[in-house]
Scaffold this motif. Structure first.
Motif, PDB file in Angstrom:
ATOM      1  N   MET A   1      -6.173  -6.444  -3.662  1.00 22.52           N
ATOM      2  CA  MET A   1      -6.809  -6.938  -2.449  1.00 22.52           C
ATOM      3  C   MET A   1      -7.645  -5.833  -1.818  1.00 22.52           C
ATOM      4  SD  MET A   1      -6.719  -6.904   1.150  1.00 22.52           S
ATOM      5  CE  MET A   1      -5.218  -6.979   2.118  1.00 22.52           C
ATOM      6  N   THR A   2      -8.760  -6.231  -1.204  1.00 20.24           N
ATOM      7  CA  THR A   2      -9.537  -5.264  -0.435  1.00 20.24           C
ATOM      8  C   THR A   2     -10.252  -5.955   0.709  1.00 20.24           C
ATOM      9  OG1 THR A   2     -10.972  -3.319  -0.680  1.00 20.24           O
ATOM     10  CG2 THR A   2     -11.805  -5.382  -1.594  1.00 20.24           C
TER      11      THR A   2
ATOM     12  N   VAL B   1      -1.822  -5.322  -4.609  1.00 18.53           N
ATOM     13  CA  VAL B   1      -1.993  -3.952  -4.145  1.00 18.53           C
ATOM     14  C   VAL B   1      -3.279  -3.875  -3.329  1.00 18.53           C
ATOM     15  CG1 VAL B   1      -2.427  -1.565  -4.839  1.00 18.53           C
ATOM     16  CG2 VAL B   1      -0.711  -2.944  -6.056  1.00 18.53           C
ATOM     17  N   GLN B   2      -3.164  -3.378  -2.098  1.00 20.33           N
ATOM     18  CA  GLN B   2      -4.350  -3.238  -1.261  1.00 20.33           C
ATOM     19  C   GLN B   2      -5.050  -1.925  -1.578  1.00 20.33           C
ATOM     20  OE1 GLN B   2      -3.840  -3.794   2.952  1.00 20.33           O
ATOM     21  NE2 GLN B   2      -5.949  -3.235   3.414  1.00 20.33           N
TER      22      GLN B   2
ATOM     23  N   GLY C   1      -4.607   0.859   2.722  1.00 21.21           N
ATOM     24  CA  GLY C   1      -4.792   0.693   1.290  1.00 21.21           C
ATOM     25  C   GLY C   1      -4.776   2.011   0.547  1.00 21.21           C
ATOM     26  N   VAL C   2      -4.395   1.935  -0.722  1.00 16.15           N
ATOM     27  CA  VAL C   2      -4.465   3.123  -1.564  1.00 16.15           C
ATOM     28  C   VAL C   2      -5.915   3.342  -1.947  1.00 16.15           C
ATOM     29  CG1 VAL C   2      -2.138   2.739  -2.448  1.00 16.15           C
ATOM     30  CG2 VAL C   2      -4.088   1.815  -3.706  1.00 16.15           C
ATOM     31  N   SER C   3      -6.246   4.564  -2.303  1.00 19.35           N
ATOM     32  CA  SER C   3      -7.622   4.845  -2.713  1.00 19.35           C
ATOM     33  C   SER C   3      -7.877   4.255  -4.095  1.00 19.35           C
ATOM     34  CB  SER C   3      -7.871   6.352  -2.739  1.00 19.35           C
ATOM     35  OG  SER C   3      -7.131   6.960  -3.791  1.00 19.35           O
ATOM     36  N   ALA C   4      -9.150   4.043  -4.402  1.00 22.78           N
ATOM     37  CA  ALA C   4      -9.498   3.502  -5.715  1.00 22.78           C
ATOM     38  C   ALA C   4      -9.036   4.432  -6.827  1.00 22.78           C
ATOM     39  CB  ALA C   4     -11.008   3.271  -5.796  1.00 22.78           C
TER      40      ALA C   4
ATOM     41  N   ASP D   1       0.791  -1.230   0.000  1.00 26.69           N
ATOM     42  CA  ASP D   1       0.000   0.000   0.000  1.00 26.69           C
ATOM     43  C   ASP D   1       0.824   1.280   0.000  1.00 26.69           C
ATOM     44  OD1 ASP D   1       1.030  -0.125   2.529  1.00 26.69           O
ATOM     45  OD2 ASP D   1      -0.892   0.032   3.588  1.00 26.69           O
ATOM     46  N   SER D   2       2.150   1.175  -0.194  1.00 31.97           N
ATOM     47  CA  SER D   2       2.954   2.389  -0.255  1.00 31.97           C
ATOM     48  C   SER D   2       4.190   2.161  -1.109  1.00 31.97           C
ATOM     49  CB  SER D   2       3.359   2.862   1.144  1.00 31.97           C
ATOM     50  OG  SER D   2       4.478   2.137   1.631  1.00 31.97           O
TER      51      SER D   2
END
Length: 253
Positions: A170-171, A133-134, A145-148, A110-111
């Motif tokens: 992944m979410t 990628v979350q 997690g990163v934003s959509a 996520d980063s």
């Protein structure tokens, strides 16, 4: 924590596979497309052994230190050579070095800072790490997690890292009794995966769905579901809170 008896755990695996098959049938999918990842966090290595004996050679852990401890405990003396551990929880960048010898896949990237550290350690180890990628599809502050809206650009940035291979997204869906809200999270992730595939064909996987929502996730295209409580027994957390929270606080798979 109420760990089920071994026979009950075996029965739970059978029942879970039946429910996976039924969910697939409802939407015309092949059950073989769905990988069940037993989540063994907070349980002893004996639980991992039970999963292995039931035919599951990949298990999920949320915390890297617990994963490392179980890995070293089980793999001493050459045992369980074909057992893989998957890190499905948040990873602090200062713990990235533990990933090289103990983790087969990472489902919570996520980063870019973390990606860069992982890439460096993987290069030193001479291996390529499959990563997911979350994405924070629910827009909840309690989730990583990163934003959509940032996910596709993030995947582009990850292309620079030669020792990481983005294979999926992944979410964790919103913790809601409203099925439409839960489905929206999963559909958002699938849409992002489909868009990413246009540029990166190897991005095929969707890690989504836990004990409380895995059937919805399968109906929406999940390829990897992460199940713990339903198989092994409830953890000491009220059901209404049994979802995802940041590392070092209670959460559930």
């Amino acid at each position: 924590m109420a760990l089920y008896a071994p026979e009950k755990i075996k029965e739970n695996f059978v029942e879970l596979q039946q429910r996976i098959a039924e969910a697939c049938q409802r939407v015309g999918r092949d059950p073989a497309e769905v990988r069940l990842i037993p989540v063994t966090k907070e349980f002893s290595p004996a639980v991992v052994e039970l999963a292995y004996e039931a035919g599951y050679k990949q298990v999920g852990e949320n915390k890297v230190q617990e994963l490392v401890d179980k890995h070293e405990s089980l793999k001493q003396d050459g045992a369980y050579e074909d057992l893989d551990f998957i890190l499905i929880g948040h990873l602090q960048s200062n713990k990235a070095r533990f990933m090289t010898e103990h983790v087969a896949e990472f489902h919570a990237l996520d980063s870019l800072r973390l990606a860069a550290r992982l890439d460096r350690f993987m290069e030193e180890a001479g291996r390529v790490l499959p990563v997911y990628v979350q994405v924070n599809t629910s827009k909840e502050d309690s989730k990583y997690g990163v934003s959509a809206s940032e996910a596709l650009d993030f995947i582009d940035e990850c292309a620079q890292f030669k020792h990481l291979r983005v294979v999926g997204l992944m979410t964790l869906a919103i913790n809601s009794k409203d099925e439409d809200e839960v489905r929206h999270c999963f559909r958002t992730l699938k849409t992002l995966r489909d868009q990413a595939q246009l540029k990166y064909p190897e991005v095929t996987r969707l890690s989504m769905g836990m004990s409380g929502d895995f059937e919805i996730a399968i109906e929406e295209g999940a390829t990897d579901i992460r199940i713990g409580q339903m198989i092994f027994g409830p953890r000491d957390i009220p059901n209404e809170l049994a979802h995802f929270w940041p590392e070092n606080t209670p959460h559930s798979n």
